[in-house]
Write a protein that holds these residues in place. Sequence first.
Motif, PDB file in Angstrom:
ATOM      1  N   SER A   1      46.166  -3.045  -2.367  1.00 47.50           N
ATOM      2  CA  SER A   1      45.713  -3.564  -2.521  1.00 47.50           C
ATOM      3  C   SER A   1      44.172  -3.496  -1.968  1.00 47.50           C
ATOM      4  CB  SER A   1      45.638  -5.245  -3.212  1.00 47.50           C
ATOM      5  OG  SER A   1      45.656  -5.461  -1.898  1.00 47.50           O
ATOM      6  N   CYS A   2      44.532  -2.615  -0.186  1.00 50.31           N
ATOM      7  CA  CYS A   2      43.842  -3.014   0.544  1.00 50.31           C
ATOM      8  C   CYS A   2      43.382  -1.901   0.195  1.00 50.31           C
ATOM      9  CB  CYS A   2      43.903  -3.323   2.521  1.00 50.31           C
ATOM     10  SG  CYS A   2      44.655  -4.919   2.209  1.00 50.31           S
TER      11      CYS A   2
ATOM     12  N   VAL B   1      39.656  -8.116  -4.805  1.00 51.99           N
ATOM     13  CA  VAL B   1      40.769  -7.009  -4.833  1.00 51.99           C
ATOM     14  C   VAL B   1      41.770  -7.411  -4.264  1.00 51.99           C
ATOM     15  CG1 VAL B   1      42.096  -4.835  -5.098  1.00 51.99           C
ATOM     16  CG2 VAL B   1      39.408  -5.096  -6.445  1.00 51.99           C
ATOM     17  N   ILE B   2      41.349  -7.769  -2.951  1.00 50.53           N
ATOM     18  CA  ILE B   2      42.515  -7.916  -1.773  1.00 50.53           C
ATOM     19  C   ILE B   2      42.930  -9.834  -2.101  1.00 50.53           C
ATOM     20  CG2 ILE B   2      43.413  -8.957   0.429  1.00 50.53           C
ATOM     21  CD1 ILE B   2      41.162  -6.973   1.440  1.00 50.53           C
ATOM     22  N   GLY B   3      42.123 -10.201  -2.570  1.00 49.81           N
ATOM     23  CA  GLY B   3      42.670 -11.938  -2.700  1.00 49.81           C
ATOM     24  C   GLY B   3      42.861 -11.900  -4.123  1.00 49.81           C
ATOM     25  N   LEU B   4      42.784 -11.186  -5.401  1.00 45.28           N
ATOM     26  CA  LEU B   4      43.512 -11.385  -6.463  1.00 45.28           C
ATOM     27  C   LEU B   4      45.111 -11.433  -6.151  1.00 45.28           C
ATOM     28  CD1 LEU B   4      43.149 -11.843  -9.890  1.00 45.28           C
ATOM     29  CD2 LEU B   4      43.235  -9.155  -9.470  1.00 45.28           C
ATOM     30  N   SER B   5      45.271 -10.250  -5.141  1.00 44.38           N
ATOM     31  CA  SER B   5      46.806  -9.582  -5.273  1.00 44.38           C
ATOM     32  C   SER B   5      47.654 -10.504  -4.397  1.00 44.38           C
ATOM     33  CB  SER B   5      46.631  -8.217  -4.946  1.00 44.38           C
ATOM     34  OG  SER B   5      46.394  -7.943  -3.073  1.00 44.38           O
ATOM     35  N   GLN B   6      46.659 -11.257  -3.441  1.00 51.99           N
ATOM     36  CA  GLN B   6      46.853 -12.068  -3.213  1.00 51.99           C
ATOM     37  C   GLN B   6      47.594 -13.646  -4.220  1.00 51.99           C
ATOM     38  OE1 GLN B   6      45.059 -12.647   0.013  1.00 51.99           O
ATOM     39  NE2 GLN B   6      46.020 -11.265   1.405  1.00 51.99           N
ATOM     40  N   TRP B   7      46.717 -13.631  -4.493  1.00 47.85           N
ATOM     41  CA  TRP B   7      46.382 -15.047  -5.181  1.00 47.85           C
ATOM     42  C   TRP B   7      47.652 -15.588  -6.045  1.00 47.85           C
ATOM     43  CZ3 TRP B   7      44.462 -15.840 -10.872  1.00 47.85           C
ATOM     44  CH2 TRP B   7      44.287 -17.154 -10.764  1.00 47.85           C
ATOM     45  N   LEU B   8      47.760 -13.447  -6.654  1.00 45.12           N
ATOM     46  CA  LEU B   8      48.681 -14.104  -7.933  1.00 45.12           C
ATOM     47  C   LEU B   8      50.170 -14.185  -8.365  1.00 45.12           C
ATOM     48  CD1 LEU B   8      47.599 -10.853 -10.017  1.00 45.12           C
ATOM     49  CD2 LEU B   8      47.146 -13.181 -10.866  1.00 45.12           C
ATOM     50  N   PRO B   9      50.891 -13.467  -6.683  1.00 47.25           N
ATOM     51  CA  PRO B   9      52.415 -13.902  -6.420  1.00 47.25           C
ATOM     52  C   PRO B   9      51.999 -15.223  -6.089  1.00 47.25           C
ATOM     53  CG  PRO B   9      51.463 -12.723  -4.938  1.00 47.25           C
ATOM     54  CD  PRO B   9      50.128 -12.586  -6.157  1.00 47.25           C
TER      55      PRO B   9
ATOM     56  N   SER C   1      43.837 -23.118  -5.489  1.00 51.42           N
ATOM     57  CA  SER C   1      43.354 -22.821  -5.991  1.00 51.42           C
ATOM     58  C   SER C   1      42.671 -21.347  -6.970  1.00 51.42           C
ATOM     59  CB  SER C   1      41.713 -23.369  -5.385  1.00 51.42           C
ATOM     60  OG  SER C   1      40.480 -23.004  -6.029  1.00 51.42           O
ATOM     61  N   TRP C   2      41.515 -20.654  -7.667  1.00 50.70           N
ATOM     62  CA  TRP C   2      41.378 -19.789  -8.174  1.00 50.70           C
ATOM     63  C   TRP C   2      40.181 -19.356  -6.779  1.00 50.70           C
ATOM     64  CZ3 TRP C   2      36.620 -18.562  -8.368  1.00 50.70           C
ATOM     65  CH2 TRP C   2      35.436 -19.777  -8.933  1.00 50.70           C
ATOM     66  N   LEU C   3      39.734 -19.895  -5.974  1.00 54.60           N
ATOM     67  CA  LEU C   3      38.993 -19.440  -5.747  1.00 54.60           C
ATOM     68  C   LEU C   3      39.492 -19.241  -3.955  1.00 54.60           C
ATOM     69  CD1 LEU C   3      36.667 -22.700  -4.869  1.00 54.60           C
ATOM     70  CD2 LEU C   3      36.312 -20.682  -5.677  1.00 54.60           C
ATOM     71  N   TRP C   4      41.045 -18.459  -4.273  1.00 58.68           N
ATOM     72  CA  TRP C   4      41.600 -17.603  -3.018  1.00 58.68           C
ATOM     73  C   TRP C   4      41.243 -16.995  -2.979  1.00 58.68           C
ATOM     74  CZ3 TRP C   4      45.777 -19.020   0.632  1.00 58.68           C
ATOM     75  CH2 TRP C   4      45.854 -18.154   1.278  1.00 58.68           C
ATOM     76  N   ILE C   5      40.533 -16.386  -4.410  1.00 59.00           N
ATOM     77  CA  ILE C   5      40.470 -15.013  -4.925  1.00 59.00           C
ATOM     78  C   ILE C   5      39.470 -14.286  -4.133  1.00 59.00           C
ATOM     79  CG2 ILE C   5      39.509 -13.166  -7.134  1.00 59.00           C
ATOM     80  CD1 ILE C   5      41.551 -14.892  -8.602  1.00 59.00           C
ATOM     81  N   LEU C   6      38.413 -14.871  -3.641  1.00 65.09           N
ATOM     82  CA  LEU C   6      36.806 -14.828  -3.059  1.00 65.09           C
ATOM     83  C   LEU C   6      37.503 -15.115  -1.328  1.00 65.09           C
ATOM     84  CD1 LEU C   6      34.338 -16.693  -5.298  1.00 65.09           C
ATOM     85  CD2 LEU C   6      35.413 -14.222  -5.399  1.00 65.09           C
ATOM     86  N   SER C   7      38.111 -15.683  -1.334  1.00 61.80           N
ATOM     87  CA  SER C   7      38.288 -15.499   0.172  1.00 61.80           C
ATOM     88  C   SER C   7      38.901 -15.059   1.467  1.00 61.80           C
ATOM     89  CB  SER C   7      39.425 -17.113   0.364  1.00 61.80           C
ATOM     90  OG  SER C   7      41.019 -15.980   0.375  1.00 61.80           O
TER      91      SER C   7
END
Length: 262
Positions: free
Chosen positions: A35-36, A80-88, A97-103
């Motif tokens: 993702s990075c 992109v990085i946040g989404l790849s971390q949030w899903l697993p 929280s879905w806000l992890w995607i923006l973290s």
Amino acid sequence: MVFDIYNNFILGNRMLSRQDYENFQIQWIITNTVSCFLGFLIWLILVLLIDIFKIQPEYYRLYRLKDTIYLISFVLPGVVIGLSQWLPLLKKIPTISWLWILSNVPGLYLGLISTVVAFYFTIVFFINFLKDTHELTKIFLLGTITIGGGIGGAVGGIITGIIQHLLIRKSFSVNRLWIITTTVGWSLSWSLGWTVALIIGDRSPIFNAIGSLFGIPSSQASYMYMFGVPFPLFGIVFGFVNAIITGKVLVRLLKQSKQTPL
């Protein structure tokens, strides 16, 4: 084997064993690395397209619209990085929280700014030592990149760690450890990432090749290499090294989690 991994990481429907945690850590490393790389590659391609189409209002020459687009579009790698971390993580901590995607976004911005500032002040501080050879200058610049990357990474890691700490504090009893972990992980990975990216990039015709692919003159391609192409290379090292460090601690925190699904 494939079905077991699917159950453990996609469904998360049974108590995690030691092997499950090891598999999760491997998944964490792979997803962060990929993702990075993809996040920064997408940003680079967008930058190239902006230069190709020369996006700029003719009636307002004092304002460079493409510079604004560069800055705004830099949110893409973070998402992109946040989404790849949030899903697993969502499979292991359903209430995260879905806000992890923006973290990761604020940390990337502030980390990059801090890196540039650190580059500048390091150069100013040591400039008097550069008097003789070209080789000395190259070594000095490499050291400046390493130091500046480490400082910028530490700043970005602290910001990201604090934000993510606020998102997981109800799940982990010792989640302040996460702030320390992200700070160390980002600092080491940024320092190593920028150093490796610029060393490899400097010895590779990749920037001219990409420029030619998009019809960009070699002189402009070289300029874009200096400020753009190293990002995907940096992303690989950043994602891999940071994931190794954070993944180890994340597994430890997951073992103590109040919400890991059975």
